[in-house]
Design a protein around this motif. Structure first.
Motif, PDB file in Angstrom:
ATOM      1  N   ALA A 231      43.004  43.972  31.585  1.00  0.00           N
ATOM      2  CA  ALA A 231      41.950  44.205  32.589  1.00  0.00           C
ATOM      3  C   ALA A 231      42.000  43.201  34.033  1.00  0.00           C
ATOM      4  CB  ALA A 231      40.472  43.599  31.913  1.00  0.00           C
ATOM      5  N   PHE A 232      42.489  42.079  33.424  1.00  0.00           N
ATOM      6  CA  PHE A 232      42.901  40.946  34.704  1.00  0.00           C
ATOM      7  C   PHE A 232      44.155  41.377  35.492  1.00  0.00           C
ATOM      8  CE2 PHE A 232      40.030  37.827  32.803  1.00  0.00           C
ATOM      9  CZ  PHE A 232      39.078  37.589  34.079  1.00  0.00           C
ATOM     10  N   LEU A 233      44.964  42.149  34.593  1.00  0.00           N
ATOM     11  CA  LEU A 233      46.151  42.869  35.300  1.00  0.00           C
ATOM     12  C   LEU A 233      45.695  43.933  36.323  1.00  0.00           C
ATOM     13  CD1 LEU A 233      49.453  43.255  35.529  1.00  0.00           C
ATOM     14  CD2 LEU A 233      49.165  44.385  33.428  1.00  0.00           C
ATOM     15  N   GLY A 234      44.797  44.598  35.765  1.00  0.00           N
ATOM     16  CA  GLY A 234      44.236  45.879  36.478  1.00  0.00           C
ATOM     17  C   GLY A 234      43.707  45.395  37.909  1.00  0.00           C
ATOM     18  N   TRP A 235      43.117  44.357  37.809  1.00  0.00           N
ATOM     19  CA  TRP A 235      42.228  43.444  38.715  1.00  0.00           C
ATOM     20  C   TRP A 235      43.329  43.108  39.779  1.00  0.00           C
ATOM     21  CZ3 TRP A 235      41.457  38.004  39.401  1.00  0.00           C
ATOM     22  CH2 TRP A 235      40.878  37.513  40.388  1.00  0.00           C
ATOM     23  N   ALA A 236      44.561  42.585  39.366  1.00  0.00           N
ATOM     24  CA  ALA A 236      45.490  41.990  40.011  1.00  0.00           C
ATOM     25  C   ALA A 236      46.142  43.051  40.722  1.00  0.00           C
ATOM     26  CB  ALA A 236      46.448  40.980  39.312  1.00  0.00           C
ATOM     27  N   ARG A 237      46.567  44.083  40.085  1.00  0.00           N
ATOM     28  CA  ARG A 237      46.839  45.229  40.867  1.00  0.00           C
ATOM     29  C   ARG A 237      46.315  45.901  41.805  1.00  0.00           C
ATOM     30  NH1 ARG A 237      49.836  47.467  35.261  1.00  0.00           N
ATOM     31  NH2 ARG A 237      51.744  46.393  35.442  1.00  0.00           N
ATOM     32  N   ALA A 238      45.014  45.818  41.598  1.00  0.00           N
ATOM     33  CA  ALA A 238      44.253  46.448  42.445  1.00  0.00           C
ATOM     34  C   ALA A 238      44.069  45.541  43.978  1.00  0.00           C
ATOM     35  CB  ALA A 238      42.516  46.537  42.025  1.00  0.00           C
ATOM     36  N   ARG A 239      44.007  44.120  43.629  1.00  0.00           N
ATOM     37  CA  ARG A 239      44.315  43.362  44.681  1.00  0.00           C
ATOM     38  C   ARG A 239      45.490  43.580  45.766  1.00  0.00           C
ATOM     39  NH1 ARG A 239      41.481  37.525  45.139  1.00  0.00           N
ATOM     40  NH2 ARG A 239      40.400  38.478  46.837  1.00  0.00           N
ATOM     41  N   GLN A 240      46.539  43.851  44.788  1.00  0.00           N
ATOM     42  CA  GLN A 240      47.715  43.840  45.201  1.00  0.00           C
ATOM     43  C   GLN A 240      48.091  45.029  46.106  1.00  0.00           C
ATOM     44  OE1 GLN A 240      50.841  44.555  42.487  1.00  0.00           O
ATOM     45  NE2 GLN A 240      52.088  42.848  43.494  1.00  0.00           N
ATOM     46  N   ALA A 241      47.486  46.234  45.624  1.00  0.00           N
ATOM     47  CA  ALA A 241      47.321  47.495  46.262  1.00  0.00           C
ATOM     48  C   ALA A 241      46.666  47.783  47.418  1.00  0.00           C
ATOM     49  CB  ALA A 241      47.283  48.636  45.203  1.00  0.00           C
ATOM     50  N   ASN A 242      45.483  46.993  47.197  1.00  0.00           N
ATOM     51  CA  ASN A 242      44.030  47.276  48.250  1.00  0.00           C
ATOM     52  C   ASN A 242      43.947  46.245  49.261  1.00  0.00           C
ATOM     53  OD1 ASN A 242      43.264  50.014  47.268  1.00  0.00           O
ATOM     54  ND2 ASN A 242      42.978  48.777  45.459  1.00  0.00           N
ATOM     55  N   GLY A 243      44.615  45.069  48.894  1.00  0.00           N
ATOM     56  CA  GLY A 243      44.227  44.071  49.938  1.00  0.00           C
ATOM     57  C   GLY A 243      43.296  42.900  49.199  1.00  0.00           C
ATOM     58  N   CYS A 244      42.925  41.745  49.944  1.00  0.00           N
ATOM     59  CA  CYS A 244      42.038  40.871  49.314  1.00  0.00           C
ATOM     60  C   CYS A 244      40.864  40.560  50.277  1.00  0.00           C
ATOM     61  CB  CYS A 244      42.814  39.568  49.259  1.00  0.00           C
ATOM     62  SG  CYS A 244      44.201  39.659  47.996  1.00  0.00           S
ATOM     63  N   ASP A 245      40.578  41.602  51.090  1.00  0.00           N
ATOM     64  CA  ASP A 245      39.615  41.349  51.926  1.00  0.00           C
ATOM     65  C   ASP A 245      38.160  41.708  51.217  1.00  0.00           C
ATOM     66  OD1 ASP A 245      40.924  40.954  54.366  1.00  0.00           O
ATOM     67  OD2 ASP A 245      41.202  42.990  54.856  1.00  0.00           O
ATOM     68  N   SER A 246      37.067  41.001  51.512  1.00  0.00           N
ATOM     69  CA  SER A 246      35.929  41.420  50.833  1.00  0.00           C
ATOM     70  C   SER A 246      35.192  42.651  50.847  1.00  0.00           C
ATOM     71  CB  SER A 246      34.753  40.338  51.128  1.00  0.00           C
ATOM     72  OG  SER A 246      34.572  40.568  52.439  1.00  0.00           O
TER      73      SER A 246
END
Length: 168
Positions: free
Chosen positions: A94-109
């Motif tokens: 699940a944390f890997l999924g979150w990391a990949r989502a941040r990687q793909a979509n950026g870190c903006d709020s």
């Protein structure tokens, strides 16, 4: 014989503690949104470690340890630890999924006025994956606690260290 079986479980818990440290380090990178490629690789490796620990568990003889459990216990140590390891692997994934989502979509709020609908939607997806990871973490913590409630009784009787659910 029980002591040898307990030492083997303790070694498995040490490996779990090492995985937990790697997980925490990778989650910190993702939280700070730095070196996401490293974090993704670490989280993937941590998940594989947890699965390898689970496979190691299947080869351990724990028969003498289960005899040391309190009479009211319905599940043996193997079942409890297997569940904890599987839930931990789920958390890693699940944390890997979150990391990949941040990687793909950026870190903006995505909460800034004037942000496009698309950027807002991306931020919401990332936020959702983070909530999923936190739910998985809560589930794995509960599974670890259930195992450790039994294990720590055995470990303390045999002179081995006791663990907390936040260490493994």
């Amino acid at each position: 014989m029980a002591v040898l079986q307990a030492v083997a479980v303790d070694r498995l818990l040490v490996a779990g503690a090492d995985s937990r440290v790697r997980l925490a380090s990778a989650v910190d990178l993702v939280t700070r949104c730095v070196r996401l490629d490293v974090a993704v690789a670490e989280l993937a490796a941590t998940g594989q470690e947890r699965l390898a620990q689970r496979r190691r568990l299947e080869f351990l003889d724990l028969s003498r340890l289960d005899r040391r459990l309190p009479g009211g216990s319905r599940r043996g140590l193997r079942d409890l630890l297997r569940d904890a390891l599987l839930r931990s692997a789920d958390t890693d994934a699940a944390f890997l999924g979150w990391a990949r989502a941040r990687q793909a979509n950026g870190c903006d709020s995505g909460g800034v006025v004037g942000v496009s609908d698309e950027a807002f939607a991306r931020a919401r997806r990332v936020e959702s994956t983070y909530r999923d990871a936190m739910r998985a973490a809560d589930t794995s913590t509960a599974a670890k606690r259930a195992f450790l409630d039994q294990w720590n009784l055995v470990a303390s009787r045999l002179g081995l260290r006791v663990w907390t659910e936040f260490a493994i």
